[in-house]
Each structure stands twice: as structure tokens, then as C-alpha cells.
Design an enzyme around this catalytic site. Structure first.
Site, PDB file in Angstrom:
ATOM      1  N   ASP A  13       0.863  -1.254  -0.017  1.00 15.11           N
ATOM      2  CA  ASP A  13      -0.080   0.125  -0.008  1.00 15.11           C
ATOM      3  C   ASP A  13       0.933   1.289  -0.033  1.00 15.11           C
ATOM      4  O   ASP A  13       2.159   1.229   0.581  1.00 15.11           O
ATOM      5  CB  ASP A  13      -0.954   0.178   1.458  1.00 15.11           C
ATOM      6  CG  ASP A  13      -1.632   1.084   1.325  1.00 15.11           C
ATOM      7  OD1 ASP A  13      -2.248   1.730   0.598  1.00 15.11           O
ATOM      8  OD2 ASP A  13      -1.793   1.500   2.650  1.00 15.11           O
ATOM      9  N   ASP A  15      -0.205   5.081   0.952  1.00 13.78           N
ATOM     10  CA  ASP A  15      -0.448   6.005   1.820  1.00 13.78           C
ATOM     11  C   ASP A  15      -0.307   5.600   3.235  1.00 13.78           C
ATOM     12  O   ASP A  15      -1.417   4.535   3.326  1.00 13.78           O
ATOM     13  CB  ASP A  15      -1.436   7.075   1.465  1.00 13.78           C
ATOM     14  CG  ASP A  15      -1.318   7.681   0.268  1.00 13.78           C
ATOM     15  OD1 ASP A  15      -0.349   8.136  -0.193  1.00 13.78           O
ATOM     16  OD2 ASP A  15      -2.533   7.760  -0.568  1.00 13.78           O
ATOM     17  N   GLU A  24      -7.494  13.349   6.709  1.00 12.89           N
ATOM     18  CA  GLU A  24      -8.741  12.636   6.325  1.00 12.89           C
ATOM     19  C   GLU A  24      -9.405  13.480   5.443  1.00 12.89           C
ATOM     20  O   GLU A  24      -9.806  14.567   5.574  1.00 12.89           O
ATOM     21  CB  GLU A  24      -9.588  12.362   7.856  1.00 12.89           C
ATOM     22  CG  GLU A  24     -11.077  11.538   7.613  1.00 12.89           C
ATOM     23  CD  GLU A  24     -10.411  10.078   7.065  1.00 12.89           C
ATOM     24  OE1 GLU A  24      -9.553   9.714   7.892  1.00 12.89           O
ATOM     25  OE2 GLU A  24     -11.114   9.539   6.398  1.00 12.89           O
ATOM     26  N   ASN A  59      -5.126   2.596  -3.859  1.00 15.68           N
ATOM     27  CA  ASN A  59      -6.485   3.180  -4.161  1.00 15.68           C
ATOM     28  C   ASN A  59      -6.354   4.947  -4.134  1.00 15.68           C
ATOM     29  O   ASN A  59      -5.706   5.284  -3.169  1.00 15.68           O
ATOM     30  CB  ASN A  59      -7.598   3.092  -3.066  1.00 15.68           C
ATOM     31  CG  ASN A  59      -8.007   1.700  -2.934  1.00 15.68           C
ATOM     32  OD1 ASN A  59      -7.504   0.736  -3.799  1.00 15.68           O
ATOM     33  ND2 ASN A  59      -8.670   1.274  -1.895  1.00 15.68           N
ATOM     34  N   GLN A  60      -6.635   5.608  -5.380  1.00 10.91           N
ATOM     35  CA  GLN A  60      -6.443   6.907  -5.336  1.00 10.91           C
ATOM     36  C   GLN A  60      -7.710   7.475  -5.880  1.00 10.91           C
ATOM     37  O   GLN A  60      -7.899   7.907  -7.008  1.00 10.91           O
ATOM     38  CB  GLN A  60      -5.199   7.403  -6.322  1.00 10.91           C
ATOM     39  CG  GLN A  60      -3.703   6.808  -5.388  1.00 10.91           C
ATOM     40  CD  GLN A  60      -3.502   7.608  -4.433  1.00 10.91           C
ATOM     41  OE1 GLN A  60      -3.969   8.660  -4.143  1.00 10.91           O
ATOM     42  NE2 GLN A  60      -2.674   7.073  -3.378  1.00 10.91           N
ATOM     43  N   CYS A  97      -5.970   2.315  -8.435  1.00 11.91           N
ATOM     44  CA  CYS A  97      -7.333   2.443  -8.667  1.00 11.91           C
ATOM     45  C   CYS A  97      -7.618   3.812  -8.500  1.00 11.91           C
ATOM     46  O   CYS A  97      -7.557   4.489  -7.624  1.00 11.91           O
ATOM     47  CB  CYS A  97      -8.177   1.616  -7.800  1.00 11.91           C
ATOM     48  SG  CYS A  97      -9.701   2.106  -7.809  1.00 11.91           S
ATOM     49  N   ARG A 107     -10.502  -1.467  -6.644  1.00  9.11           N
ATOM     50  CA  ARG A 107     -10.246  -0.631  -5.510  1.00  9.11           C
ATOM     51  C   ARG A 107     -10.359  -1.445  -4.079  1.00  9.11           C
ATOM     52  O   ARG A 107     -11.317  -2.610  -4.375  1.00  9.11           O
ATOM     53  CB  ARG A 107     -11.615   0.491  -5.344  1.00  9.11           C
ATOM     54  CG  ARG A 107     -11.472   1.007  -3.954  1.00  9.11           C
ATOM     55  CD  ARG A 107     -12.488   2.098  -3.906  1.00  9.11           C
ATOM     56  NE  ARG A 107     -12.353   2.616  -2.369  1.00  9.11           N
ATOM     57  CZ  ARG A 107     -11.663   3.820  -2.195  1.00  9.11           C
ATOM     58  NH1 ARG A 107     -11.018   4.472  -3.016  1.00  9.11           N
ATOM     59  NH2 ARG A 107     -11.692   4.233  -0.883  1.00  9.11           N
TER      60      ARG A 107
HETATM   61 MG   LIG Z   1      -2.970   3.200   3.463  1.00  7.63          MG
HETATM   62 ZN   LIG Z   2     -10.831   0.716  -9.515  1.00 11.13          ZN
END
Ligand SMILES: [Mg+2]
Ligand SMILES: [Zn+2]
Length: 182
Positions: A13, A15, A24, A59-60, A97, A107
Site C-alpha cells: 500500500d 499512503d 482525512e 487506491n487513489q 485504482c 479498488r
Molecule cells: Mg494506506
Molecule cells: Zn478501481
């Protein structure tokens, strides 16, 4: 008879594992907002040395929200590899993603990013790991059929927990033939 070459892979992963998380609801939108966590280049160097392929699966959703573009994200990833090259470390591939929640099969905790990666590097699942700081990372790793490692965030479902990536790298290095060298 033919055999497919497989690779032991560390799926990372991004971040919260490689770099400091954005606050957040926010995203890392440019290189100025990207800050490495401590000893990450050293950790990646250890994994490289042990013969793992390093694949980032991230995941972005900020892309779907139009807060940044895929090319902004690609630029950040180029910079990561540039910076860690000073430590003789490199990431072999990045899979992102860019989608909104519930609209795709990539995702995390879905495993589309892992399946994309497996086309490039057929995965030796017994000797591969997913490392992340969220429950969705742990679930995705398990769904793909590999061990999941919680980094920086104790998660009950994980197979291992380490406070940071460097501790994880040292553990795998010291576990010798069981994970590191084969
Ligand atoms: Mg993370
Ligand atoms: Zn995706």
C-alpha cells in the site's frame, strides 16, 4: 512440459506505509505533499536484495473526485523511484485504482490491482506478502491468497504486525529460508 516462472512479490500500500497519509478526506495531490516515512528507502532496498518484486497497489479516489489526475499520480511515482535510487532501492511497478467507491473491481479490498500485477509478475503466493495500514489492505491480500502484514496500525485480521516498513523488512530478512531466500 513447461513451467511458468513465478516471483515472490511484496505488494505495498502507499499512503500510510511509504509516505505520510494526507489528512482525512484529502489526498496526496502533488510531489510537494509527499513525505516519506522513516527508513522506507532502506526497507525497500532490503526487499530488493532478498529478490522480491516490489509492487505498489494504491487506491487513489482523489482522481475520481478530480482533485488530481492520473498523470499527477504517475509523476509522484516517478519521483519516488528517483529518490529511493540514492539508496539503491527501486519499486518494480505501480498499480493505481482511480475510481469512486463501489464502481470497479480494482479498488481494495477488491483484487483487480493484484490481478493486473500478476500479468506482469506471475505471483509465487506462498512467498508473497501484502503490506498495508488499513483493514482493506489486509482483506485484499487474503482475498488474493497471500499473507497480509499490518504496518503502523495494529489490525487483528493481519498475519503479522510491524510498527513500520523497516521493521517488517528486517523480520523477513532474519527469517531466512522461510521467506527471504529461495
Ligand atoms: Mg494506506
Ligand atoms: Zn478501481
Amino acid at each position: 512440459m513447461s513451467t511458468i516462472k513465478t516471483f515472490k512479490v511484496i505488494f505495498l500500500d502507499r499512503d500510510g506505509v511509504i509516505n505520510k497519509k494526507a489528512p482525512e478526506g484529502d489526498y496526496i495531490k502533488n510531489w510537494e505533499e509527499f513525505h516519506f516515512l522513516e527508513k522506507v528507502p532502506e526497507a525497500i532496498h532490503i526487499f530488493n536484495d532478498l529478490g522480491f518484486k516490489i509492487v505498489v497497489v494504491s487506491n487513489q479516489r482523489g482522481i475520481a473526485k478530480r482533485l488530481m489526475t492520473m498523470s499527477d499520480v504517475n509523476y509522484i511515482h516517478e519521483q519516488i523511484n528517483k529518490q529511493i535510487s540514492a539508496y539503491k532501492a527501486h519499486i518494480d511497478a505501480f498499480f493505481v485504482c482511480p475510481h469512486e467507491k463501489g464502481t470497479c473491481h480494482c479498488r481494495k479490498p477488491e483484487i483487480g490491482l493484484f490481478l493486473q500485477a500478476a500479468k506482469l509478475f506471475p505471483v509465487d503466493k506462498l512467498h508473497s506478502f501484502m503490506m498495508g495500514d488499513s483493514i482493506t489492505d489486509i482483506e485484499a491480500g487474503h482475498k488474493f491468497g497471500i499473507k497480509s502484514v499490518a504496518i503502523g496500525n495494529f489490525l487483528k485480521k493481519a498475519d503479522f504486525y510491524f510498527p513500520d516498513l523497516y521493521q517488517a523488512a528486517k523480520y523477513i530478512m532474519n527469517s531466512g529460508s522461510s521467506y527471504g531466500n529461495h
